[in-house]
Structure formats: structure tokens, C-alpha cells
Design an enzyme around this catalytic site. Structure first.
Site, PDB file in Angstrom:
ATOM      1  N   ASP A 268       0.831  -1.202   0.000  1.00  0.00           N
ATOM      2  CA  ASP A 268       0.000   0.000   0.000  1.00  0.00           C
ATOM      3  C   ASP A 268       0.870   1.257   0.000  1.00  0.00           C
ATOM      4  OD1 ASP A 268      -2.353   1.450   0.033  1.00  0.00           O
ATOM      5  OD2 ASP A 268      -2.559   1.387   2.209  1.00  0.00           O
TER       6      ASP A 268
ATOM      7  N   HIS B 174       3.336   3.068  -8.974  1.00  0.00           N
ATOM      8  CA  HIS B 174       3.268   1.644  -9.312  1.00  0.00           C
ATOM      9  C   HIS B 174       4.578   1.183  -9.952  1.00  0.00           C
ATOM     10  CE1 HIS B 174      -0.929   1.505  -8.250  1.00  0.00           C
ATOM     11  NE2 HIS B 174      -1.231   2.471  -9.105  1.00  0.00           N
TER      12      HIS B 174
ATOM     13  N   LEU C 147      10.756 -20.948  -3.112  1.00  0.00           N
ATOM     14  CA  LEU C 147       9.798 -19.959  -2.617  1.00  0.00           C
ATOM     15  C   LEU C 147       8.587 -19.982  -3.521  1.00  0.00           C
ATOM     16  CD1 LEU C 147       8.896 -17.406  -0.944  1.00  0.00           C
ATOM     17  CD2 LEU C 147      10.106 -16.039  -2.670  1.00  0.00           C
TER      18      LEU C 147
END
Length: 252
Positions: free
Chosen positions: A31, A48, A143
Site C-alpha cells: 500500500d 506503481h 519460494l
């Protein structure tokens, strides 16, 4: 956490963190992109763009400390309400990001998954690249990076409930057998462990419809840093905070 004597930047003892035990699954609400850009009189889309560096530094940190699952909140079912120009930018930016970074993720043995409603109005070209990235990295286990895209926690539960209803109607499941396990098995990623640690950046303190089922007993860490400025050291700070807490899961 330790600091060195020159620049006072945090120096984390990675091996000690590993020995204390890292979370099985970390969720991250990324955020603050828009506010980061606004503070610099830049277009929201620039936030972004800068967020990409933050994401991949966090991925490097996850690999370094030995995390096995990390889920990041990239685009919610509610984000379609944003200005059309910003939505379009996010769609094409994520397409280009996957094209740029697929080799890197593959080389690092990262399995990429997308959770959410993978259908229109997501552009077909982006859906194709998402599918190709998943298939290309499916064999990796170092991962698992889950990207929550067109995702909402309530939408996920609605979709699970619909699947349950269809199975009951078809006689594949008896109503009396509906329980937590049968619901979990119909979530978007049923083999993923529950979220142990949920990190949200930008100083906001809410879940925003993120992994409502999976994060039922997650430890919550809220960081004031805006997402484009997030780095692996912030992830390490959150893990160290997690390691200080006592988890009782309702028991004494």
C-alpha cells in the site's frame, strides 16, 4: 536487530533469524504507491512503477531468510473502481513486469502463482502470460510467490461456497460433511499454509479484504513506510517482530 557503527542502518543476523524460525507464510498488502507519487508531484502511475523495485527486493529478502510462501496483494476486486487510465496502466504494467522478470524468478527457483478471479475483465493477453509464468515455474519449491490479482477475500469465500453448493447438489458431498477442511480445500490455493504474518505498508491499519480466511490467526505488523520505499530490511524487521510474539491460537 543490530546496527553498525557507521551509518546506523539495521544489520540483521539472518542465520539467527532462521534458527528462531521464520513464518511459514507471509502476506503483504503493498500500500502507498499513489501517496508516494503524490508527495513527489508525480503521476500515480509512477508509484506503481517504483513499486516493482520494492517487490523484487522483498522477494530477494524472502529467499535470503528462507521463507517458503509469500503472498502479495497486487490488485483487488475493488480496484476496478479506480480511474480507467490507472487500471489500464496496472494491467499492462503487470504484463510487462512478468515479461521482464520471468527469467529472473525462474533462475531463482521461485514458483509463481496467481490467486483471484482469473477471467475478464483482465485482458486476455495478460491472462495468457500469467498462465505461462505459472506453468514455467510450477516445478520450483524454493519460494512460492503468490500474486493476489483481481482478488478479494470475500470473493474467494463466495467462490468456495459456490463450489461447496455444487458438490452438495451433485451428491459429491453430504451437508453434514461441510466443515473448515472442506471449505479450505475449495479456496484458490488449498495447499498453501495459513498466513502466519501479515504486513501492511503506508501506515494504514486494516485488512482491506485480503486473505480473510487464511489470515484468521496471523500476526499483524503495520509499517509506516510507503510501498515504493519498502526493502528487504523492512521485511526482516517484521519477521523479527513476529518472532517476539507468543501465539496461543485461542488457548491459554
Amino acid at each position: 536487530m543490530m546496527t553498525n557503527g557507521t551509518n546506523e542502518q539495521p544489520v540483521h543476523d539472518i542465520e539467527a533469524m532462521r534458527q528462531r524460525g521464520v513464518p511459514d507464510h507471509v502476506g503483504v498488502i503493498m500500500d502507498g504507491n499513489g501517496r508516494w507519487a503524490k508527495q513527489r508531484d508525480l503521476p500515480r502511475t509512477d508509484g506503481h512503477t517504483r513499486g516493482e523495485e520494492a517487490l523484487f527486493d522483498a522477494v530477494e529478502g524472502a529467499l535470503e531468510v528462507g521463507l517458503e510462501w509469500m503472498t502479495v496483494y497486487a490488485f483487488s476486486t475493488e480496484n476496478w473502481k479506480r480511474p480507467p487510465s490507472e487500471v489500464a496502466f496496472i494491467m499492462w504494467f503487470n504484463r510487462d513486469l512478468l515479461l521482464r522478470r520471468a527469467d529472473e524468478l525462474d533462475a531463482r527457483e521461485v514458483r509463481v502463482r496467481f490467486i483471484g478471479r482469473q477471467k475478464r475483465p483482465i485482458p486476455k493477453s495478460l491472462l495468457k502470460i500469467m498462465d505461462e509464468t505459472e506453468r514455467r515455474t510450477a516445478h520450483h519449491r524454493r519460494l512460492t510467490l503468490q500474486i493476489a490479482f483481481n482478488y478479494g477475500g470475500r470473493a474467494e469465500l463466495v467462490d468456495a461456497a459456490r463450489a461447496l453448493a455444487e458438490d452438495v447438489k451433485a451428491g459429491r458431498l453430504q451437508p453434514g460433511r461441510v466443515n473448515e477442511k472442506s471449505i479450505s480445500s475449495r479456496l484458490y490455493s488449498p495447499d498453501a499454509p495459513d498466513v502466519d504474518l501479515l504486513v501492511r505498508t503506508s501506515g494504514e491499519r486494516r485488512l482491506s479484504n485480503f486473505m480473510l480466511w487464511e489470515a484468521a490467526y496471523a500476526e499483524l505488523v503495520f509499517d509506516d513506510v510507503l510501498w515504493p520505499d519498502f526493502r528487504r530490511t523492512h521485511l526482516f524487521d517484521a519477521i523479527e517482530e513476529f518472532q517476539k510474539r507468543t501465539r496461543r491460537f485461542g488457548a491459554v
